[in-house]
Enzyme design. Structure first.
Site, PDB file in Angstrom:
ATOM      1  N   LYS A  80      70.941  -9.793  45.283  1.00 36.80           N
ATOM      2  CA  LYS A  80      70.150  -8.989  46.216  1.00 36.80           C
ATOM      3  C   LYS A  80      69.018  -9.871  46.735  1.00 36.80           C
ATOM      4  O   LYS A  80      68.622 -10.832  46.065  1.00 36.80           O
ATOM      5  CB  LYS A  80      69.566  -7.777  45.471  1.00 36.80           C
ATOM      6  N   GLY A 180      65.010  11.901  51.789  1.00 41.09           N
ATOM      7  CA  GLY A 180      65.171  10.674  52.578  1.00 41.09           C
ATOM      8  C   GLY A 180      66.393  10.804  53.464  1.00 41.09           C
ATOM      9  O   GLY A 180      67.527  10.691  53.004  1.00 41.09           O
TER      10      GLY A 180
HETATM   11  P1  NAD Z   1      66.833   3.847  55.410  1.00 40.73           P
HETATM   12  O1  NAD Z   1      65.624   2.998  55.436  1.00 40.73           O
HETATM   13  O2  NAD Z   1      67.635   3.989  56.634  1.00 40.73           O
HETATM   14  O3  NAD Z   1      66.450   5.322  54.936  1.00 40.73           O
HETATM   15  C1  NAD Z   1      65.547   5.597  53.920  1.00 40.73           C
HETATM   16  C2  NAD Z   1      64.779   6.835  54.363  1.00 40.73           C
HETATM   17  O4  NAD Z   1      63.943   7.266  53.269  1.00 40.73           O
HETATM   18  C3  NAD Z   1      63.856   6.580  55.543  1.00 40.73           C
HETATM   19  O5  NAD Z   1      64.082   7.557  56.554  1.00 40.73           O
HETATM   20  C4  NAD Z   1      62.445   6.698  54.959  1.00 40.73           C
HETATM   21  O6  NAD Z   1      61.499   7.193  55.870  1.00 40.73           O
HETATM   22  C5  NAD Z   1      62.692   7.646  53.800  1.00 40.73           C
HETATM   23  N1  NAD Z   1      61.704   7.599  52.730  1.00 40.73           N
HETATM   24  C6  NAD Z   1      61.082   6.518  52.172  1.00 40.73           C
HETATM   25  N2  NAD Z   1      60.273   6.904  51.171  1.00 40.73           N
HETATM   26  C7  NAD Z   1      60.388   8.261  51.078  1.00 40.73           C
HETATM   27  C8  NAD Z   1      59.807   9.244  50.246  1.00 40.73           C
HETATM   28  N3  NAD Z   1      58.942   8.918  49.301  1.00 40.73           N
HETATM   29  N4  NAD Z   1      60.167  10.543  50.421  1.00 40.73           N
HETATM   30  C9  NAD Z   1      61.065  10.884  51.376  1.00 40.73           C
HETATM   31  N5  NAD Z   1      61.640   9.989  52.219  1.00 40.73           N
HETATM   32  C10 NAD Z   1      61.304   8.707  52.068  1.00 40.73           C
HETATM   33  O7  NAD Z   1      67.709   3.321  54.153  1.00 40.73           O
HETATM   34  P2  NAD Z   1      69.218   3.664  53.832  1.00 40.73           P
HETATM   35  O8  NAD Z   1      70.064   2.548  54.272  1.00 40.73           O
HETATM   36  O9  NAD Z   1      69.520   5.057  54.267  1.00 40.73           O
HETATM   37  O10 NAD Z   1      69.188   3.609  52.221  1.00 40.73           O
HETATM   38  C11 NAD Z   1      68.689   4.676  51.461  1.00 40.73           C
HETATM   39  C12 NAD Z   1      68.869   4.369  49.975  1.00 40.73           C
HETATM   40  O11 NAD Z   1      70.260   4.184  49.694  1.00 40.73           O
HETATM   41  C13 NAD Z   1      68.173   3.084  49.488  1.00 40.73           C
HETATM   42  O12 NAD Z   1      67.739   3.243  48.173  1.00 40.73           O
HETATM   43  C14 NAD Z   1      69.288   2.049  49.532  1.00 40.73           C
HETATM   44  O13 NAD Z   1      69.045   0.987  48.637  1.00 40.73           O
HETATM   45  C15 NAD Z   1      70.456   2.899  49.103  1.00 40.73           C
HETATM   46  N6  NAD Z   1      71.743   2.370  49.547  1.00 40.73           N
HETATM   47  C16 NAD Z   1      71.978   2.174  50.865  1.00 40.73           C
HETATM   48  C17 NAD Z   1      73.224   1.683  51.274  1.00 40.73           C
HETATM   49  C18 NAD Z   1      73.562   1.505  52.727  1.00 40.73           C
HETATM   50  O14 NAD Z   1      74.750   1.383  53.052  1.00 40.73           O
HETATM   51  N7  NAD Z   1      72.597   1.495  53.621  1.00 40.73           N
HETATM   52  C19 NAD Z   1      74.189   1.397  50.313  1.00 40.73           C
HETATM   53  C20 NAD Z   1      73.922   1.628  48.974  1.00 40.73           C
HETATM   54  C21 NAD Z   1      72.681   2.124  48.600  1.00 40.73           C
END
Ligand code: NAD
Length: 367
Positions: A80, A180
């Site tokens: 990562k 989120g």
């Molecule tokens: P993203 O940045 O698009 O979305 C995250 C959202 O969470 C944002 O809208 C942000 O404003 C919100 N947020 C942040 N802190 C918050 C809080 N305290 N309360 C409420 N909302 C909050 O990211 P993503 O790609 O959607 O990823 C989300 C999670 O899933 C992360 O932990 C990421 O590591 C995990 N993840 C993502 C993927 C992927 O394909 N993108 C794959 C595996 C895991």
């Protein structure tokens, strides 16, 4: 911070600190384990409060990737990267290209992709300097944004959890609180609503909430209330550490199943707390493996339908973990760790044997 102590305890192979004055790049790449293949894992951009917080984050995230690839049956190691800074202020072509050069210097031991605050367009700039990227645009033969497939996997994981815990084979009338609603969370909301679930959303970004309310008919909830709602499923889809001493006693849902990485602040303590409260926990790196499955397909010639089909297998993987945990009386996260370690140890054992056999052959030839 006792860095080498942490690396030894967590089993990391290599950690690379990258800095470049002219582009302002400050990044950390962590390669946890390459037993099963090159370390693949997304790059996160975050305005960390301290360098130590960033290091801890990347160490935990990269370890999670090793387990995720192992349990999902992919031939990949775990890695990562984190870029330190405010995404609204520091993003530039020079920064991403410089980051690409650091990745290139690792000769393929680490392959990057998108994570929080990193978009496909950012990854394409990284790709100008290195071939060790995944998640590039569909136009260039890539898999594009992995979040729809991640959400598809999470949706199937929620179905499995509901089937196991609530004995329901449909999500019709099932209530879900999504914390989120960014890239993954919004796609998840869409899948859930289309399947008849009642969905609540909260996000620090009010525009994201408005979008999900208007587009999918989700109901808005308060930030500090979302995990406390009296729903069937709580789905953390923001950042890690949201399952902790303070939040777990407040959870009313029977199931915790969401996309965020490192949901348990302390794996052992908080995994056990959920079990004691009879809350079914879908281990994060199992349920959110859809994104990794998607980018893995890209390395072998991308086919969106195959990626989606494989991500749907998360349903069966989770059911097997739930049954195993129940039989052994252990937490679901312990069960998934055991499953991953079984595969890692078997391959490590095979390598040890190969080395031994290789040495014997050499000795016989030279004696
Ligand atoms: P993203 O940045 O698009 O979305 C995250 C959202 O969470 C944002 O809208 C942000 O404003 C919100 N947020 C942040 N802190 C918050 C809080 N305290 N309360 C409420 N909302 C909050 O990211 P993503 O790609 O959607 O990823 C989300 C999670 O899933 C992360 O932990 C990421 O590591 C995990 N993840 C993502 C993927 C992927 O394909 N993108 C794959 C595996 C895991």
């Amino acid at each position: 911070m006792a860095i080498f102590e942490d690396l030894t305890t967590m089993g990391h192979e290599q950690v690379v600190f990258c800095q470049d004055k002219s582009s302002g790049l400050k990044a950390i790449i962590a390669i946890h384990d390459t037993t099963l293949g090159p370390a693949l894992g997304g790059c996160r951009m975050w305005d960390y409060k301290s360098d130590e917080e960033a290091l801890r984050d990347v160490l935990r995230l990269s370890r999670g990737m090793t387990y995720k690839a192992a349990v999902t049956g992919l031939n990949l190691g775990g890695g990562k990267a984190v870029i330190l800074g405010d995404p609204k202020k520091i993003k530039s072509e020079a920064l991403f290209r410089t980051f690409g050069r650091f990745i290139e210097s690792l000769g393929g031991r680490y392959i990057t992709a998108e994570d929080v605050n990193i978009r496909v367009s950012d990854i394409e700039q990284v790709a100008l300097e290195t071939a060790y990227v995944s998640g590039v645009t569909n136009r260039a033969g890539g898999s594009g944004d992995p979040s729809p497939v991640t959400a598809w996997g999470v949706y199937n994981g929620i179905r499995a959890s509901v089937a196991h815990k609530l004995q329901k084979d449909t999500l019709k009338g099932v209530s879900v609180a999504v914390q989120g609603c960014g890239a993954v969370g919004s796609h998840l909301v869409e899948y859930l609503v289309n399947d008849g679930a009642k969905v609540f959303v909260a996000d620090i970004d009010v525009e994201r909430v408005k979008f999900n309310v208007k587009q999918y008919g989700a109901e808005a909830s308060q930030l500090h209330e979302i995990h406390k709602l009296a729903v069937d499923v709580y789905a953390p889809c923001a950042l890690g550490g949201t399952l902790n001493d303070q939040t777990i006693p407040e959870i009313k849902a029977a199931i915790v199943a969401g996309a965020a990485n490192n949901q348990l602040l302390d794996e052992q303590v908080h995994g056990s707390m959920l079990k004691e409260r009879n809350i079914l926990y879908a281990p994060d790196y199992v349920i959110n493996a859809g994104g990794l499955i998607n980018v893995y397909q890209e390395l072998h010639g991308y086919d969106a339908q195959i990626a989606k089909k494989k991500a749907a297998n998360i349903y069966e993987t989770l059911l097997a973990i739930y049954r195993d945990a129940e039989e052994k009386g252990i937490t679901t996260n312990q069960s998934s760790n055991e499953l991953a370690e079984k595969r890692l140890n078997a391959v490590r054992g095979m390598r040890d044997l190969r080395n031994t056999l290789g040495t014997q052959k050499w000795s016989a030839k030279n004696s």
